[in-house]
Structure formats: structure tokens, C-alpha cells
Write an enzyme that holds these catalytic residues in place. Structure first.
Site, PDB file in Angstrom:
ATOM      1  N   GLN A  13      -2.031  45.198  38.431  1.00  0.00           N
ATOM      2  CA  GLN A  13      -1.241  44.341  36.996  1.00  0.00           C
ATOM      3  C   GLN A  13      -3.365  43.984  37.455  1.00  0.00           C
ATOM      4  O   GLN A  13      -3.805  43.083  37.495  1.00  0.00           O
ATOM      5  CB  GLN A  13      -1.013  43.386  37.334  1.00  0.00           C
ATOM      6  CG  GLN A  13      -0.434  43.029  35.714  1.00  0.00           C
ATOM      7  CD  GLN A  13       0.256  41.460  36.591  1.00  0.00           C
ATOM      8  OE1 GLN A  13      -0.556  39.939  36.481  1.00  0.00           O
ATOM      9  NE2 GLN A  13       1.260  41.538  36.538  1.00  0.00           N
TER      10      GLN A  13
ATOM     11  N   TYR B 237      -1.910  42.910  32.058  1.00  0.00           N
ATOM     12  CA  TYR B 237      -1.788  42.083  30.930  1.00  0.00           C
ATOM     13  C   TYR B 237      -2.544  41.174  30.196  1.00  0.00           C
ATOM     14  O   TYR B 237      -3.374  42.463  29.778  1.00  0.00           O
ATOM     15  CB  TYR B 237      -1.765  40.642  32.429  1.00  0.00           C
ATOM     16  CG  TYR B 237      -2.929  40.581  32.891  1.00  0.00           C
ATOM     17  CD1 TYR B 237      -3.414  41.031  33.907  1.00  0.00           C
ATOM     18  CD2 TYR B 237      -4.070  39.780  31.948  1.00  0.00           C
ATOM     19  CE1 TYR B 237      -4.217  40.507  34.806  1.00  0.00           C
ATOM     20  CE2 TYR B 237      -5.057  39.522  32.155  1.00  0.00           C
ATOM     21  CZ  TYR B 237      -5.483  39.841  33.767  1.00  0.00           C
ATOM     22  OH  TYR B 237      -6.711  39.576  34.624  1.00  0.00           O
TER      23      TYR B 237
ATOM     24  N   THR C 213       5.390  35.584  31.930  1.00  0.00           N
ATOM     25  CA  THR C 213       6.240  34.536  31.378  1.00  0.00           C
ATOM     26  C   THR C 213       5.142  33.146  31.379  1.00  0.00           C
ATOM     27  O   THR C 213       5.088  32.384  31.917  1.00  0.00           O
ATOM     28  CB  THR C 213       6.985  35.048  33.005  1.00  0.00           C
ATOM     29  OG1 THR C 213       6.587  34.643  34.240  1.00  0.00           O
ATOM     30  CG2 THR C 213       8.150  35.570  32.612  1.00  0.00           C
TER      31      THR C 213
ATOM     32  N   TYR D 121       2.709  29.926  37.643  1.00  0.00           N
ATOM     33  CA  TYR D 121       2.613  30.008  36.542  1.00  0.00           C
ATOM     34  C   TYR D 121       3.649  28.240  36.122  1.00  0.00           C
ATOM     35  O   TYR D 121       4.354  28.482  37.023  1.00  0.00           O
ATOM     36  CB  TYR D 121       3.620  30.507  35.626  1.00  0.00           C
ATOM     37  CG  TYR D 121       2.567  32.247  35.210  1.00  0.00           C
ATOM     38  CD1 TYR D 121       1.377  32.040  36.316  1.00  0.00           C
ATOM     39  CD2 TYR D 121       3.317  33.873  35.377  1.00  0.00           C
ATOM     40  CE1 TYR D 121       0.432  33.549  35.970  1.00  0.00           C
ATOM     41  CE2 TYR D 121       2.752  34.074  35.389  1.00  0.00           C
ATOM     42  CZ  TYR D 121       1.418  34.529  35.561  1.00  0.00           C
ATOM     43  OH  TYR D 121       0.531  35.607  35.843  1.00  0.00           O
TER      44      TYR D 121
HETATM   45  P1  NAP Z   1       0.231  37.932  25.740  1.00  0.00           P
HETATM   46  O1  NAP Z   1       1.334  38.481  26.190  1.00  0.00           O
HETATM   47  O2  NAP Z   1      -1.499  38.914  25.510  1.00  0.00           O
HETATM   48  O3  NAP Z   1      -0.394  37.386  24.642  1.00  0.00           O
HETATM   49  C1  NAP Z   1       0.929  36.395  24.784  1.00  0.00           C
HETATM   50  C2  NAP Z   1       1.045  35.431  23.752  1.00  0.00           C
HETATM   51  O4  NAP Z   1       1.323  36.263  21.845  1.00  0.00           O
HETATM   52  C3  NAP Z   1       1.402  34.049  23.167  1.00  0.00           C
HETATM   53  O5  NAP Z   1       0.832  33.263  22.509  1.00  0.00           O
HETATM   54  C4  NAP Z   1       2.942  35.132  22.259  1.00  0.00           C
HETATM   55  O6  NAP Z   1       3.098  33.456  21.355  1.00  0.00           O
HETATM   56  C5  NAP Z   1       1.959  35.486  21.483  1.00  0.00           C
HETATM   57  N1  NAP Z   1       2.810  36.667  20.690  1.00  0.00           N
HETATM   58  C6  NAP Z   1       3.117  37.215  22.066  1.00  0.00           C
HETATM   59  N2  NAP Z   1       4.277  38.752  20.834  1.00  0.00           N
HETATM   60  C7  NAP Z   1       4.376  38.323  19.346  1.00  0.00           C
HETATM   61  C8  NAP Z   1       4.481  38.706  18.244  1.00  0.00           C
HETATM   62  N3  NAP Z   1       5.155  40.118  18.211  1.00  0.00           N
HETATM   63  N4  NAP Z   1       3.650  38.335  17.731  1.00  0.00           N
HETATM   64  C9  NAP Z   1       3.001  37.685  17.711  1.00  0.00           C
HETATM   65  N5  NAP Z   1       2.201  36.862  17.994  1.00  0.00           N
HETATM   66  C10 NAP Z   1       3.005  37.151  19.409  1.00  0.00           C
HETATM   67  O7  NAP Z   1      -0.830  37.571  26.774  1.00  0.00           O
HETATM   68  P2  NAP Z   1      -0.561  36.439  28.338  1.00  0.00           P
HETATM   69  O8  NAP Z   1       0.471  36.252  27.902  1.00  0.00           O
HETATM   70  O9  NAP Z   1      -1.799  36.124  29.005  1.00  0.00           O
HETATM   71  O10 NAP Z   1      -0.214  37.749  29.190  1.00  0.00           O
HETATM   72  C11 NAP Z   1       0.773  39.343  29.260  1.00  0.00           C
HETATM   73  C12 NAP Z   1       1.450  38.835  30.843  1.00  0.00           C
HETATM   74  O11 NAP Z   1       0.278  39.092  31.863  1.00  0.00           O
HETATM   75  C13 NAP Z   1       1.792  36.613  31.344  1.00  0.00           C
HETATM   76  O12 NAP Z   1       2.494  36.199  30.010  1.00  0.00           O
HETATM   77  C14 NAP Z   1       1.921  37.110  32.806  1.00  0.00           C
HETATM   78  O13 NAP Z   1       3.154  37.059  32.709  1.00  0.00           O
HETATM   79  C15 NAP Z   1       0.911  37.973  33.087  1.00  0.00           C
HETATM   80  N6  NAP Z   1      -0.703  37.513  33.599  1.00  0.00           N
HETATM   81  C16 NAP Z   1      -1.010  37.818  34.329  1.00  0.00           C
HETATM   82  C17 NAP Z   1      -2.760  37.536  34.435  1.00  0.00           C
HETATM   83  C18 NAP Z   1      -3.152  37.657  36.309  1.00  0.00           C
HETATM   84  O14 NAP Z   1      -4.410  37.053  36.876  1.00  0.00           O
HETATM   85  N7  NAP Z   1      -2.498  38.740  36.621  1.00  0.00           N
HETATM   86  C19 NAP Z   1      -3.305  36.920  33.672  1.00  0.00           C
HETATM   87  C20 NAP Z   1      -2.575  36.514  32.965  1.00  0.00           C
HETATM   88  C21 NAP Z   1      -1.867  37.212  31.942  1.00  0.00           C
HETATM   89  P3  NAP Z   1       4.560  33.069  21.780  1.00  0.00           P
HETATM   90  O15 NAP Z   1       4.636  32.908  23.295  1.00  0.00           O
HETATM   91  O16 NAP Z   1       4.607  31.940  20.788  1.00  0.00           O
HETATM   92  O17 NAP Z   1       5.985  34.063  21.101  1.00  0.00           O
END
Ligand code: NAP
Length: 296
Positions: free
Chosen positions: A177, A205, A32, A66
């Protein structure tokens, strides 16, 4: 209203992972980060999370960080009306809030925003200056109070995990994570095997490498495209299938539009074979030596 591809939903349901405490959860979840930052995206984001739940991606990751808590509120709205026992809600506490003075309020605030009585999993977002021993004590106290069911950490390298193991109660940790995707495989060298030995799965992530400081354009990489073509799949599905190839890894892709959620759910049915993995390995080799943990 978006219709569900039943075979994809079945494939998502068939993929599970077991935490050290014996709890079985979905292996493909939802993230999210960046949700609730732009009001014009709100409806799509809520619809996306709800569609993901319909597909069985009921493990949902958020954090007090977030959007300053608004992602948690958005998630609370998205899951209202969903039976609580269908969900596995994960949130994270800021390091500067992860001590006796502040964690109880932080957790209470997260619960209020999520409109729930207890979190399924509460993570320390990254290591800060609060001693690990104090954070672990607080996590265990939150369990005693019924505010969380279990706890874990995030952005811990091998040295941090070893230290955690030496702290009283530290072995109660259920997951770590960390950033993990095809273009960032450093954890395969040391962290992942260490966790696997302790039957602790790794929560991945940025599995699509699409957000944050270490964003990489893997979606148009020729090796990824070639494997995608072989499977009649999208590049994003191949990146997710890559993380899902190991039973010790559970990714939380974030999708803010329903078409991306549907795309991601279908990745659960893709099995990469030896040829696929060899092609991906040769473009993105596994690490042969220790490398610093990539942190977003
Ligand atoms: P991610 O999931 O690798 O990438 C998200 C991006 O990919 C968004 O821009 C999304 O676009 C796009 N996307 C999603 N599905 C797609 C598809 N099928 N085709 C093309 N593009 C697609 O990156 P993230 O959000 O950074 O990581 C995932 C989650 O991990 C986060 O949301 C968060 O909950 C967690 N996280 C944790 C940390 C930590 O420090 N613990 C750091 C970063 C992230 P749309 O939104 O337009 O669909």
C-alpha cells in the site's frame, strides 16, 4: 438514510482485483485515516462507511495508529450487523510492534476493536528496525493461528520489495500500500511494473491527494477540471477514475461525509479515454526516471 444510485453500485461491484493468493476483492475501497478524531463527526463517519458498504465499497482500510485505535473501534461499530463475509477488513501494525514481542498483542487489540475474529489483510505500516524476516515469520504465524487471512506491506519502495522477496516466506506478500495519485506518479516507473510482473496489485492511498503532508490541490487543477467537465463528473471522481484506469491498482479514498462517498462510488462508472489521459499526462507527466517513494 441515504438512497443508493443503483447504477453506481453496479459499477462498483463490477470492478474487482485479484490478489496473488487468488482472492478477488473490490477495486474501490474506503479509508479511515482521521476518522474518530472529532466526536462531532462520528455519526457522519459511521454513516459514510455504511453507505460505502451499501455501494459495494466493502474493502475498508484502517490501522492501529489511526486515532490511537479509535478509528478501528469506529469501523467496528460501523460494520456491526453487516455479514462478515461481505467485508474485506484491512488493518496495519506499527513497525515498532511488528516483531515477536508485540505483534500478537497488537493484532489481538485490532481484532477486539474491530469486533472480528480475523483480519482479511494485515499490513506492516512502514519499515522499521524489526528485521523483515522476523515480521514475515510473525505474519505467517498469525495466519497459522487464524488471526489473519493474509498479509502485506505498506510504504515499501522497490529496494524494500526486492529485499522482502529474498526473505523466507516473503513471497507470501499480497500487496504493497503506497501513496499514489495523479500528482504523485513515481511508482509507475519501477515499483508498479515490478509488482505487476508478480501479479501483485498496488493498494493506493491518498488517491485524492487531499490529506497529509503531501496534500496537493488537484481538485481545482485546470486540467482535472476540464476532464471533469467533459464527463459531467466531479474533480474527485476524475482523480479516482485515474487510479482505477489500471487493473493493477486499487484505491482506498477516505470520505467522512455521505455525499463524498456517493460521489466516489460514481467514479467506478467513469472510463477515461485516450484524450482524457493525454490531457492529464501533459499536466502531470509520468516519471521518466527513478524517483524516491512519496510517503505520507
Ligand atoms: P484521500 O483519500 O486522498 O483524501 C481524503 C480527503 O478527501 C478527506 O478530507 C475527504 O473529506 C476528502 N474527500 C473524499 N471524497 C471526496 C470527494 N468526493 N470530493 C471532495 N473531497 C473528498 O487521503 P487519505 O485519507 O490520506 O488516504 C486514503 C486512505 O489511505 C486513508 O484514509 C488511510 O486508510 C490510507 N492511508 C494509508 C497511509 C499509509 O501510510 N499506509 C497513509 C495515508 C493514508 P471528508 O472526510 O470531509 O469526506
Amino acid at each position: 438514510m441515504h438512497s443508493i444510485d443503483q447504477s453506481a453500485a453496479e459499477a462498483v461491484s463490477a470492478l474487482t482485483v485479484t490478489l496473488p493468493d487468488g482472492t478477488t476483492i473490490p477495486r474501490l475501497g474506503q479509508g479511515t485515516w482521521h476518522m474518530a478524531e472529532q466526536p462531532q463527526k462520528r455519526n457522519d463517519e459511521i454513516a459514510s462507511l455504511r453507505l460505502g458498504i451499501e455501494y459495494g465499497m466493502t474493502l475498508i482500510d484502517t490501522a492501529e495508529m489511526y486515532a490511537g485505535g479509535r478509528s478501528e473501534s469506529l469501523l467496528g461499530e460501523a460494520v456491526s450487523g453487516v455479514a462478515r463475509d461481505r467485508l474485506f477488513l484491512v488493518s496495519k501494525v506499527y513497525p515498532h510492534n511488528a516483531g515477536k514481542a508485540r505483534i500478537f498483542k497488537s493484532c489481538e487489540d485490532s481484532l477486539r476493536r474491530l469486533k472480528t475474529e480475523a483480519l482479511d489483510l494485515y499490513l506492516l505500516h512502514w519499515r522499521g528496525s524489526v528485521p523483515l524476516e522476523e515480521t514475515v515469520w510473525c505474519m505467517e504465524e498469525l495466519i497459522r493461528q487464524g488471526k489473519i487471512l493474509r498479509w502485506g506491506v505498506s510504504n515499501f519502495g522497490l529496494g524494500d520489495m526486492e529485499e522482502l522477496w529474498g526473505v523466507p516466506g516473503g513471497r507470501g506478500c499480497q500487496t504493497n500500500q503506497v501513496l499514489y495519485h495523479l500528482g504523485s506518479r513515481g511508482v509507475e516507473f519501477d515499483l508498479l511494473p515490478w509488482m505487476a510482473q508478480r501479479k501483485m496489485p498496488l493498494m493506493a492511498y491518498c488517491p485524492l491527494a487531499q490529506a497529509g503532508r503531501l496534500k496537493r490541490d488537484l481538485l481545482s487543477d485546470p486540467a482535472v477540471l476540464k476532464v471533469a467537465q467533459r464527463h459531467g463528473a466531479s474533480p474527485a471522481q476524475i482523480l479516482l477514475a485515474f487510479t482505477l484506469r489500471s487493473e493493477a491498482i486499487f484505491p482506498v479514498p477516505k470520505a467522512g461525509v455521505p455525499s463524498h462517498v456517493a460521489d466516489n462510488a460514481k467514479a467506478a462508472a467513469i472510463r477515461l479515454d485516450a484524450d482524457d489521459l493525454a490531457a492529464l499526462d501533459s499536466a502531470f507527466p509520468a516519471p521518466r526516471r527513478k524517483v524516491p517513494l512519496d510517503i505520507q
